[in-house]
Design a protein around this motif. Structure first.
Motif, PDB file in Angstrom:
ATOM      1  N   THR A 249      -7.600 -12.319   0.892  1.00  0.00           N
ATOM      2  CA  THR A 249      -8.050 -10.867   0.182  1.00  0.00           C
ATOM      3  C   THR A 249      -6.907  -9.947   0.856  1.00  0.00           C
ATOM      4  O   THR A 249      -6.514  -9.237   0.120  1.00  0.00           O
ATOM      5  CB  THR A 249      -9.287 -10.345   0.621  1.00  0.00           C
ATOM      6  N   LEU A 250      -6.640 -10.118   2.009  1.00  0.00           N
ATOM      7  CA  LEU A 250      -5.662  -9.062   2.728  1.00  0.00           C
ATOM      8  C   LEU A 250      -4.121  -9.362   2.049  1.00  0.00           C
ATOM      9  O   LEU A 250      -3.489  -8.235   1.944  1.00  0.00           O
ATOM     10  CB  LEU A 250      -5.517  -9.162   4.169  1.00  0.00           C
ATOM     11  N   LEU A 251      -3.580 -10.496   1.563  1.00  0.00           N
ATOM     12  CA  LEU A 251      -2.496 -10.879   0.903  1.00  0.00           C
ATOM     13  C   LEU A 251      -2.688 -10.136  -0.520  1.00  0.00           C
ATOM     14  O   LEU A 251      -1.393  -9.529  -0.739  1.00  0.00           O
ATOM     15  CB  LEU A 251      -2.287 -12.278   1.032  1.00  0.00           C
ATOM     16  N   LEU A 252      -3.540 -10.585  -0.945  1.00  0.00           N
ATOM     17  CA  LEU A 252      -3.491  -9.978  -2.482  1.00  0.00           C
ATOM     18  C   LEU A 252      -3.868  -8.459  -2.357  1.00  0.00           C
ATOM     19  O   LEU A 252      -3.224  -8.031  -3.256  1.00  0.00           O
ATOM     20  CB  LEU A 252      -4.831 -10.560  -3.028  1.00  0.00           C
ATOM     21  N   ALA A 253      -4.093  -7.952  -1.423  1.00  0.00           N
ATOM     22  CA  ALA A 253      -4.192  -6.404  -1.554  1.00  0.00           C
ATOM     23  C   ALA A 253      -3.232  -5.425  -1.127  1.00  0.00           C
ATOM     24  O   ALA A 253      -2.959  -4.515  -1.675  1.00  0.00           O
ATOM     25  CB  ALA A 253      -5.370  -5.986  -0.465  1.00  0.00           C
ATOM     26  N   GLY A 254      -1.977  -6.314  -0.566  1.00  0.00           N
ATOM     27  CA  GLY A 254      -0.748  -5.496  -0.379  1.00  0.00           C
ATOM     28  C   GLY A 254       0.118  -5.998  -1.565  1.00  0.00           C
ATOM     29  O   GLY A 254       0.187  -6.659  -2.680  1.00  0.00           O
ATOM     30  N   VAL A 307       3.692 -25.141   0.917  1.00  0.00           N
ATOM     31  CA  VAL A 307       3.716 -24.173  -0.420  1.00  0.00           C
ATOM     32  C   VAL A 307       3.133 -22.726  -0.245  1.00  0.00           C
ATOM     33  O   VAL A 307       3.518 -21.934  -0.722  1.00  0.00           O
ATOM     34  CB  VAL A 307       2.918 -24.917  -1.453  1.00  0.00           C
ATOM     35  N   PHE A 308       2.250 -22.745   0.565  1.00  0.00           N
ATOM     36  CA  PHE A 308       1.749 -21.209   0.827  1.00  0.00           C
ATOM     37  C   PHE A 308       2.650 -20.380   1.559  1.00  0.00           C
ATOM     38  O   PHE A 308       3.008 -18.987   1.271  1.00  0.00           O
ATOM     39  CB  PHE A 308       0.525 -21.265   1.755  1.00  0.00           C
ATOM     40  N   ALA A 309       3.414 -21.268   2.536  1.00  0.00           N
ATOM     41  CA  ALA A 309       4.562 -20.490   3.166  1.00  0.00           C
ATOM     42  C   ALA A 309       5.611 -19.687   2.478  1.00  0.00           C
ATOM     43  O   ALA A 309       6.279 -18.534   2.730  1.00  0.00           O
ATOM     44  CB  ALA A 309       5.223 -21.164   4.218  1.00  0.00           C
ATOM     45  N   PHE A 310       5.896 -20.511   1.237  1.00  0.00           N
ATOM     46  CA  PHE A 310       6.942 -19.867   0.297  1.00  0.00           C
ATOM     47  C   PHE A 310       6.192 -19.156  -0.886  1.00  0.00           C
ATOM     48  O   PHE A 310       6.918 -18.823  -1.719  1.00  0.00           O
ATOM     49  CB  PHE A 310       7.587 -21.117  -0.077  1.00  0.00           C
ATOM     50  N   LEU A 318       0.434 -19.696  -4.944  1.00  0.00           N
ATOM     51  CA  LEU A 318      -0.781 -19.624  -4.289  1.00  0.00           C
ATOM     52  C   LEU A 318      -1.966 -20.420  -4.920  1.00  0.00           C
ATOM     53  O   LEU A 318      -2.755 -21.464  -4.547  1.00  0.00           O
ATOM     54  CB  LEU A 318      -1.259 -18.242  -4.156  1.00  0.00           C
ATOM     55  N   VAL A 319      -1.992 -20.586  -6.622  1.00  0.00           N
ATOM     56  CA  VAL A 319      -2.909 -21.375  -7.141  1.00  0.00           C
ATOM     57  C   VAL A 319      -2.693 -22.757  -7.104  1.00  0.00           C
ATOM     58  O   VAL A 319      -3.471 -23.644  -6.662  1.00  0.00           O
ATOM     59  CB  VAL A 319      -2.626 -20.976  -8.444  1.00  0.00           C
ATOM     60  N   ILE A 320      -1.095 -23.209  -7.002  1.00  0.00           N
ATOM     61  CA  ILE A 320      -1.017 -24.585  -6.604  1.00  0.00           C
ATOM     62  C   ILE A 320      -1.374 -25.205  -5.175  1.00  0.00           C
ATOM     63  O   ILE A 320      -1.836 -26.005  -5.223  1.00  0.00           O
ATOM     64  CB  ILE A 320       0.661 -24.947  -6.850  1.00  0.00           C
ATOM     65  N   GLY A 321      -1.268 -24.270  -4.385  1.00  0.00           N
ATOM     66  CA  GLY A 321      -1.490 -24.433  -3.140  1.00  0.00           C
ATOM     67  C   GLY A 321      -3.220 -24.630  -2.659  1.00  0.00           C
ATOM     68  O   GLY A 321      -3.660 -25.235  -2.164  1.00  0.00           O
ATOM     69  N   VAL A 322      -3.759 -23.735  -3.507  1.00  0.00           N
ATOM     70  CA  VAL A 322      -5.279 -23.839  -3.414  1.00  0.00           C
ATOM     71  C   VAL A 322      -5.742 -25.213  -3.921  1.00  0.00           C
ATOM     72  O   VAL A 322      -6.741 -25.782  -3.113  1.00  0.00           O
ATOM     73  CB  VAL A 322      -5.853 -22.579  -4.034  1.00  0.00           C
ATOM     74  N   ILE A 323      -5.220 -25.364  -4.954  1.00  0.00           N
ATOM     75  CA  ILE A 323      -5.630 -26.695  -5.706  1.00  0.00           C
ATOM     76  C   ILE A 323      -5.391 -27.916  -4.626  1.00  0.00           C
ATOM     77  O   ILE A 323      -6.223 -28.727  -4.536  1.00  0.00           O
ATOM     78  CB  ILE A 323      -5.020 -27.053  -6.959  1.00  0.00           C
ATOM     79  N   VAL A 324      -4.220 -27.904  -4.084  1.00  0.00           N
ATOM     80  CA  VAL A 324      -3.826 -29.026  -3.154  1.00  0.00           C
ATOM     81  C   VAL A 324      -4.733 -28.900  -1.972  1.00  0.00           C
ATOM     82  O   VAL A 324      -5.297 -30.033  -1.353  1.00  0.00           O
ATOM     83  CB  VAL A 324      -2.421 -28.946  -2.925  1.00  0.00           C
ATOM     84  N   LEU A 325      -4.962 -27.604  -1.333  1.00  0.00           N
ATOM     85  CA  LEU A 325      -5.829 -27.812  -0.163  1.00  0.00           C
ATOM     86  C   LEU A 325      -7.259 -28.022  -0.349  1.00  0.00           C
ATOM     87  O   LEU A 325      -7.540 -28.749   0.409  1.00  0.00           O
ATOM     88  CB  LEU A 325      -5.452 -26.221   0.277  1.00  0.00           C
ATOM     89  N   ASP A 326      -7.603 -27.625  -1.455  1.00  0.00           N
ATOM     90  CA  ASP A 326      -9.209 -27.963  -1.802  1.00  0.00           C
ATOM     91  C   ASP A 326      -9.375 -29.473  -1.927  1.00  0.00           C
ATOM     92  O   ASP A 326     -10.323 -29.952  -1.287  1.00  0.00           O
ATOM     93  CB  ASP A 326      -9.810 -26.872  -2.584  1.00  0.00           C
TER      94      ASP A 326
END
Length: 409
Positions: A249-254, A307-310, A318-326
């Motif tokens: 949420t903090l990332l998306l707010a900025g 993926v998140f780092a970049f 972020l979407v790709i990273g979320v899918i792989v993470l979960d």
């Protein structure tokens, strides 16, 4: 009579005698129980601004609502979940559903923030129904299908976790925060009726008095190296999961997104891919063994944080990273639980309690580390913290000692 046909019928009858209540419908009912119950832990997170508007005189205590819910869940896991080894799990689920319904009614009508906090604590305690549903699935399933059974129920639990924030935010936007709890009351009543009609009874596996039942968990930890390893691995993986979700949420707010909290909630829908992959992960654990699936899962979560780092400025990343993470976290969770349920079949609720307490401790530590990393080093620090948690999981998973092969998994 032809011998092969006789053997086939005999095998089918023998399986039905040993597992008469094992069916896809029962598994999906347990998955629904897990999802609806655990969702109550996360409903309040998008509602904090609404609580502040309703109770302006106690605005400084708003954060106590989700904190009380999480505390209640930890209390319920330790003190209620082990009862599944001592009593019929169907009866325990019904009792907890009744208590959950009452707590939700109090939350719906809460006249003050103090009442809402107390109701939230109670909701957390009794929402541990999910911790009866998962070992129940392991009990009902044949050993060769245990991973698939656990994966199916865990898919429901994960959907409840991921979609709770999204559903809560949408309902509150149009009908107010009290409607969120009111809708959950209705869902709880309907679920209780279905449980009465469709869920079979379980067979208690322990006659220990309650205090000895709780004390026996320490003996299980000392006796089973596989339980200690799975608990540390699972806790580290959930820490990585929490590191990401705590600061999204903090990332998306900025810059450059400027998105509100509802956008972070919508990422839960993306993360639902992990829930849909859960039964497949369970089947893989049945075929290839849980350790192989856990190794692959750790690699996937590590990749997700790279993926998140970049992706600090990329929604697609972020979407790709979320899918792989979960997918990685849930596959590891299912495989770890498949391992521990094989260690002590007569104590599945207790080994599940040990594992889940470690799991949520890892999640809490991950949230704390994420906040520190974000404020000190920004998104890069968060990504590195996630990789560090994955490294701990890999270290725990790879540790092998003489005699470890005797442990399940």
């Amino acid at each position: 009579m032809p011998a092969p046909e006789h053997r086939t019928d005999h095998g089918r009858d023998h399986r039905n005698e040993r597992h008469p209540h094992y069916s896809r419908a029962t598994l999906w009912l347990l998955a629904t129980i897990a999802g609806i119950s655990v969702a109550n832990i996360y409903f309040n997170q998008p509602l904090l601004d609404d609580f502040r508007a309703s109770f302006p005189g106690s605005a400084w205590l708003i954060g106590a609502v989700p904190a009380a819910t999480q505390l209640g869940y930890a209390i319920g896991m330790f003190f209620l979940a082990p009862l599944g080894d001592r009593f019929d799990r169907r009866l325990l689920i019904l009792i907890q559903l009744a208590a959950l319904g009452i707590a939700l009614v109090v939350a719906t009508a809460a006249p003050t923030l103090a009442v809402l906090i107390a109701a939230s604590l109670a909701i957390g305690v009794v929402a541990t129904i999910a911790q009866q549903a998962v070992p129940f699935a392991a009990e009902l399933a044949p050993a060769a299908e245990r991973g698939h059974a656990v994966g199916t129920v865990m898919s429901g639990l994960l959907l409840g976790i991921l979609l709770a924030r999204t559903v809560s935010g949408i309902v509150a936007q149009y009908f107010g925060w009290r409607a969120v709890f009111g809708a959950s009351v209705v869902a709880t009543i309907v679920l209780a009726v279905v449980v009465i009609a469709r869920l079979p009874k379980s067979r208690p596996t322990s006659t220990l008095p309650y205090t000895k039942l709780l004390g026996s968990m320490w003996h299980l930890v000392a006796e089973h190296r596989g339980l200690r390893e799975a608990s540390l691995t699972g806790g580290a993986m959930f820490a990585a999961f929490s590191i990401f979700w705590s600061v999204l949420t903090l990332l998306l707010a900025g810059e450059p997104f400027h998105m509100g909290p509802q956008a972070a909630g919508l990422f839960g829908i993306v993360g639902a891919a992990g829930a849909l992959a859960a039964p497949l992960a369970g089947k893989s654990a049945d075929r290839r063994g849980p350790r192989a699936v856990i190794s692959l899962s750790i690699a996937l979560v590590a990749i997700s944080f790279v993926v998140f780092a970049f992706s600090a400025r990329s929604i697609a990343g972020l979407v790709i990273g979320v899918i792989v993470l979960d997918i990685g976290v849930q596959a590891a969770q299912i495989s770890n639980q498949s391992r521990i349920y094989a260690l002590a079949p007569e104590a599945r609720s207790r080994v599940n309690t040990v594992y889940m307490v470690a799991y949520f401790i890892g999640g809490a530590l991950g949230s704390a580390v994420a906040s520190l990393a974000w404020h000190a080093f920004g998104w890069t620090g968060v990504s590195l913290a996630g990789l560090a948690a994955v490294g701990l999981a890999a270290w725990s998973h790879r540790r092998r000692r003489v005699g470890a092969a005797s442990q399940a998994g």
